[in-house]
Design an enzyme around this catalytic site. Structure first.
Site, PDB file in Angstrom:
ATOM      1  N   ARG A 140       0.818  -1.213   0.000  1.00 19.63           N
ATOM      2  CA  ARG A 140       0.000   0.000   0.000  1.00 19.63           C
ATOM      3  C   ARG A 140       0.850   1.260   0.000  1.00 19.63           C
ATOM      4  NH1 ARG A 140      -5.525  -1.509   1.980  1.00 19.63           N
ATOM      5  NH2 ARG A 140      -6.032   0.667   2.249  1.00 19.63           N
ATOM      6  N   TYR A 143       0.886   4.276  -2.524  1.00 20.65           N
ATOM      7  CA  TYR A 143      -0.211   5.248  -2.363  1.00 20.65           C
ATOM      8  C   TYR A 143      -0.042   6.026  -1.059  1.00 20.65           C
ATOM      9  CZ  TYR A 143      -5.076   6.909  -2.109  1.00 20.65           C
ATOM     10  OH  TYR A 143      -6.228   7.673  -2.020  1.00 20.65           O
ATOM     11  N   VAL A 185     -14.737  -1.467  -1.581  1.00 23.93           N
ATOM     12  CA  VAL A 185     -15.670  -2.379  -0.934  1.00 23.93           C
ATOM     13  C   VAL A 185     -17.132  -2.087  -1.252  1.00 23.93           C
ATOM     14  CG1 VAL A 185     -15.705  -1.136   1.306  1.00 23.93           C
ATOM     15  CG2 VAL A 185     -16.126  -3.582   1.218  1.00 23.93           C
ATOM     16  N   SER A 187     -18.574  -0.560  -3.863  1.00 21.31           N
ATOM     17  CA  SER A 187     -18.947  -0.919  -5.240  1.00 21.31           C
ATOM     18  C   SER A 187     -18.874  -2.434  -5.444  1.00 21.31           C
ATOM     19  CB  SER A 187     -18.062  -0.173  -6.245  1.00 21.31           C
ATOM     20  OG  SER A 187     -16.714  -0.260  -5.875  1.00 21.31           O
ATOM     21  N   ASN A 188     -17.870  -3.079  -4.876  1.00 21.53           N
ATOM     22  CA  ASN A 188     -17.796  -4.548  -4.998  1.00 21.53           C
ATOM     23  C   ASN A 188     -19.059  -5.212  -4.456  1.00 21.53           C
ATOM     24  OD1 ASN A 188     -15.315  -4.665  -6.201  1.00 21.53           O
ATOM     25  ND2 ASN A 188     -14.304  -5.816  -4.571  1.00 21.53           N
ATOM     26  N   ARG A 209     -14.449   0.654   8.738  1.00 22.08           N
ATOM     27  CA  ARG A 209     -14.291   1.841   7.894  1.00 22.08           C
ATOM     28  C   ARG A 209     -15.466   2.768   8.189  1.00 22.08           C
ATOM     29  NH1 ARG A 209     -10.202  -0.581   7.246  1.00 22.08           N
ATOM     30  NH2 ARG A 209      -9.014  -0.936   5.327  1.00 22.08           N
ATOM     31  N   PRO A 270      -5.655  -1.757   6.894  1.00 25.21           N
ATOM     32  CA  PRO A 270      -5.857  -1.122   8.207  1.00 25.21           C
ATOM     33  C   PRO A 270      -7.015  -1.748   8.982  1.00 25.21           C
ATOM     34  CG  PRO A 270      -5.540   0.534   6.500  1.00 25.21           C
ATOM     35  CD  PRO A 270      -5.681  -0.782   5.793  1.00 25.21           C
TER      36      PRO A 270
HETATM   37  P1  NAD Z   1     -10.766   7.874  -9.297  1.00 21.99           P
HETATM   38  O1  NAD Z   1      -9.817   6.795  -9.594  1.00 21.99           O
HETATM   39  O2  NAD Z   1     -12.208   7.721  -9.707  1.00 21.99           O
HETATM   40  O3  NAD Z   1     -10.277   9.242  -9.934  1.00 21.99           O
HETATM   41  C1  NAD Z   1      -8.933   9.572 -10.136  1.00 21.99           C
HETATM   42  C2  NAD Z   1      -8.825  10.311 -11.462  1.00 21.99           C
HETATM   43  O4  NAD Z   1      -7.458  10.695 -11.684  1.00 21.99           O
HETATM   44  C3  NAD Z   1      -9.244   9.442 -12.658  1.00 21.99           C
HETATM   45  O5  NAD Z   1     -10.098  10.171 -13.496  1.00 21.99           O
HETATM   46  C4  NAD Z   1      -7.907   9.113 -13.329  1.00 21.99           C
HETATM   47  O6  NAD Z   1      -8.053   8.857 -14.701  1.00 21.99           O
HETATM   48  C5  NAD Z   1      -7.108  10.356 -13.023  1.00 21.99           C
HETATM   49  N1  NAD Z   1      -5.643  10.151 -13.048  1.00 21.99           N
HETATM   50  C6  NAD Z   1      -4.951   9.157 -12.405  1.00 21.99           C
HETATM   51  N2  NAD Z   1      -3.629   9.293 -12.656  1.00 21.99           N
HETATM   52  C7  NAD Z   1      -3.497  10.391 -13.468  1.00 21.99           C
HETATM   53  C8  NAD Z   1      -2.381  11.032 -14.064  1.00 21.99           C
HETATM   54  N3  NAD Z   1      -1.126  10.573 -13.892  1.00 21.99           N
HETATM   55  N4  NAD Z   1      -2.595  12.122 -14.838  1.00 21.99           N
HETATM   56  C9  NAD Z   1      -3.861  12.594 -15.038  1.00 21.99           C
HETATM   57  N5  NAD Z   1      -4.955  12.021 -14.489  1.00 21.99           N
HETATM   58  C10 NAD Z   1      -4.769  10.943 -13.706  1.00 21.99           C
HETATM   59  O7  NAD Z   1     -10.656   8.151  -7.740  1.00 21.99           O
HETATM   60  P2  NAD Z   1     -11.513   9.098  -6.781  1.00 21.99           P
HETATM   61  O8  NAD Z   1     -12.194   8.238  -5.801  1.00 21.99           O
HETATM   62  O9  NAD Z   1     -12.298  10.063  -7.581  1.00 21.99           O
HETATM   63  O10 NAD Z   1     -10.347   9.866  -6.014  1.00 21.99           O
HETATM   64  C11 NAD Z   1      -9.970  11.178  -6.359  1.00 21.99           C
HETATM   65  C12 NAD Z   1      -8.889  11.660  -5.399  1.00 21.99           C
HETATM   66  O11 NAD Z   1      -9.359  11.600  -4.052  1.00 21.99           O
HETATM   67  C13 NAD Z   1      -7.601  10.830  -5.452  1.00 21.99           C
HETATM   68  O12 NAD Z   1      -6.505  11.698  -5.318  1.00 21.99           O
HETATM   69  C14 NAD Z   1      -7.718   9.940  -4.245  1.00 21.99           C
HETATM   70  O13 NAD Z   1      -6.461   9.566  -3.754  1.00 21.99           O
HETATM   71  C15 NAD Z   1      -8.463  10.834  -3.265  1.00 21.99           C
HETATM   72  N6  NAD Z   1      -9.182  10.031  -2.251  1.00 21.99           N
HETATM   73  C16 NAD Z   1     -10.341   9.392  -2.574  1.00 21.99           C
HETATM   74  C17 NAD Z   1     -10.986   8.633  -1.614  1.00 21.99           C
HETATM   75  C18 NAD Z   1     -12.293   7.940  -1.892  1.00 21.99           C
HETATM   76  O14 NAD Z   1     -12.826   7.273  -1.007  1.00 21.99           O
HETATM   77  N7  NAD Z   1     -12.885   8.069  -3.068  1.00 21.99           N
HETATM   78  C19 NAD Z   1     -10.440   8.494  -0.332  1.00 21.99           C
HETATM   79  C20 NAD Z   1      -9.247   9.139  -0.051  1.00 21.99           C
HETATM   80  C21 NAD Z   1      -8.627   9.916  -1.026  1.00 21.99           C
HETATM   81  N1  UDP Z   2     -12.912  -5.300   1.268  1.00 21.96           N
HETATM   82  C1  UDP Z   2     -13.673  -6.457   1.342  1.00 21.96           C
HETATM   83  N2  UDP Z   2     -14.194  -6.963   0.189  1.00 21.96           N
HETATM   84  C2  UDP Z   2     -14.019  -6.382  -1.027  1.00 21.96           C
HETATM   85  C3  UDP Z   2     -13.249  -5.184  -1.096  1.00 21.96           C
HETATM   86  C4  UDP Z   2     -12.700  -4.679   0.080  1.00 21.96           C
HETATM   87  O1  UDP Z   2     -13.876  -7.027   2.421  1.00 21.96           O
HETATM   88  O2  UDP Z   2     -14.535  -6.907  -2.024  1.00 21.96           O
HETATM   89  C5  UDP Z   2     -12.373  -4.732   2.524  1.00 21.96           C
HETATM   90  C6  UDP Z   2     -10.889  -4.366   2.488  1.00 21.96           C
HETATM   91  O3  UDP Z   2     -10.092  -5.474   2.843  1.00 21.96           O
HETATM   92  C7  UDP Z   2     -10.834  -3.256   3.524  1.00 21.96           C
HETATM   93  C8  UDP Z   2     -12.187  -2.563   3.406  1.00 21.96           C
HETATM   94  O4  UDP Z   2     -13.045  -3.508   2.758  1.00 21.96           O
HETATM   95  O5  UDP Z   2     -10.717  -3.807   4.819  1.00 21.96           O
HETATM   96  C9  UDP Z   2     -12.158  -1.297   2.582  1.00 21.96           C
HETATM   97  O6  UDP Z   2     -11.503  -1.584   1.362  1.00 21.96           O
HETATM   98  P1  UDP Z   2     -11.396  -0.530   0.166  1.00 21.96           P
HETATM   99  O7  UDP Z   2     -10.539  -1.135  -0.882  1.00 21.96           O
HETATM  100  O8  UDP Z   2     -12.753  -0.062  -0.197  1.00 21.96           O
HETATM  101  O9  UDP Z   2     -10.691   0.750   0.811  1.00 21.96           O
HETATM  102  P2  UDP Z   2      -9.427   0.959   1.792  1.00 21.96           P
HETATM  103  O10 UDP Z   2      -8.900  -0.358   2.248  1.00 21.96           O
HETATM  104  O11 UDP Z   2      -8.455   1.704   0.958  1.00 21.96           O
HETATM  105  O12 UDP Z   2     -10.007   1.729   2.910  1.00 21.96           O
END
Ligand code: NAD
Ligand code: UDP
Length: 310
Positions: A140, A143, A185, A187-188, A209, A270
């Protein structure tokens, strides 16, 4: 205002763009379509206030803008671990390029950071002054450490060059437009239940979470960007659930007969996560308004529509 949204074709970016467009701004959406899709921003194509730029942020770019919302980075473990070196480049080189742009044109810079900077936290719930517990060599870390360096760069540009910065630490967010193959999780579980497959719970499902609905999160983004606060702010919903509870909730909402199947827990997953949101409450007057059931209903409806379309 002229506003750049990197990662604007992604899940969160496209919802943010909807709000920014509704406020009459000029919006530049920049994306390389790694996990983003044109469908997410289709409704703005042809609008003279909207511009779409296909670009990879690991390469520099020159644009004239007043504000930058920097979201570009894959967020799902499945996608960010697919090419981990690229994930590091996106977070480090990409963030440096966007900060360089902010410095050149004196734009306010907003970093989408993450609760993952806290790693597998030993402090619960997580406050912004907690330094975190991150494995720097694990699967991880591309990231987690990538985002930690992105924060470091943001504050170094702030201190060294006076760049006006905002940093949000986002906790697990869900809602319409998540990709069916996103791998996270919520969407899955929804896609599995809708398709009559077993819901894949990793480990024994006791890890927790806290799930925030996307419109609440975007409201927090706008309030933070408009505020004077340069320090990191957690945005998330403090309602904390075990993954097993989430699976059972989605199972009951879609198909009570759906099976649950237990799979191995991914490495460094986590054990618990819950945002402490006093800063958001007191600095931004923000708190979540949409509970888990209501948010899941909207998300399930969106997946139902999209899965029957295809
Ligand atoms: P997402 O994957 O749907 O969106 C990310 C976007 O960035 C996509 O459109 C992808 O094509 C674009 N991208 C990736 N690499 C790129 C690059 N090198 N150049 C140009 N574009 C690029 O994810 P999201 O859920 O919309 O997340 C958006 C932001 O929020 C991310 O920075 C992510 O780390 C942060 N974030 C999201 C969550 C969450 O739960 N959704 C949680 C924590 C942080
Ligand atoms: N997880 C799960 N089944 C799935 C996908 C994820 O049980 O099909 C669990 C995963 O192991 C984690 C939690 O759900 O404990 C959240 O996972 P996700 O990938 O959504 O986000 P993150 O771990 O980055 O918080």
């Amino acid at each position: 205002m002229k506003i750049l949204v990197t990662g604007g074709a992604g899940f969160l970016g496209s919802h943010l763009i909807d709000r920014l467009m509704a406020q009459d701004n000029e919006v530049l959406c920049l994306d390389n379509y790694y996990t983003g899709r044109k469908q997410n921003i289709l409704q703005w194509m042809g609008n003279p206030r909207f511009e779409l730029i296909r670009h990879d942020i690991t390469e520099p770019i020159r644009l004239e803008v007043d504000q930058i919302y920097h979201l570009a980075c894959p967020a799902s473990p499945v996608h960010y671990q697919f090419n981990p070196i690229k994930t590091v480049k996106t977070n480090v080189l990409g963030t440096m390029n966007m900060l360089g742009l902010a410095k050149r044109v004196q734009a306010r810079f907003f970093l989408a950071s993450t609760s993952e900077v806290y790693g597998d936290p030993t402090v619960h719930p997580q406050t912004e002054d907690y330094w975190g517990n991150v494995n720097c060599t694990g699967i991880r870390s591309c990231y987690d450490e990538g985002k930690r360096v992105a924060e470091t760069l943001t504050y170094d540009y702030h201190r060294e060059h006076g760049v006006d910065v905002r940093v949000v630490r986002i906790f697990n967010t869900y809602g319409p437009r998540m990709l069916p193959n996103d791998g996270r999780v919520v969407s899955n579980f929804i896609v599995q239940a809708l398709e009559g497959r077993a819901l894949t719970v990793y480990g024994d499902g006791s890890q927790t979470r806290s799930f925030c609905y996307v419109s609440d999160l975007v409201e927090g983004f706008l309030r933070l960007m408009a505020s004077d606060h340069t320090e990191p702010v957690n945005i998330g919903n403090p309602g904390e659930y075990t993954i097993l509870e989430l699976a059972q909730t989605i199972q009951n909402m879609i198909n009570p007969d759906a099976e649950l199947t237990f799979k191995p827990l991914p490495k460094d997953d986590p054990k618990q996560r819950q945002p402490e949101i006093t800063r958001a409450r007191t600095w931004l007057g923000w708190e979540p308004t949409i509970g888990l059931k209501a948010g899941l209903e909207k998300t399930i409806a969106d997946f139902r529509d999209r899965l029957t379309e295809t």
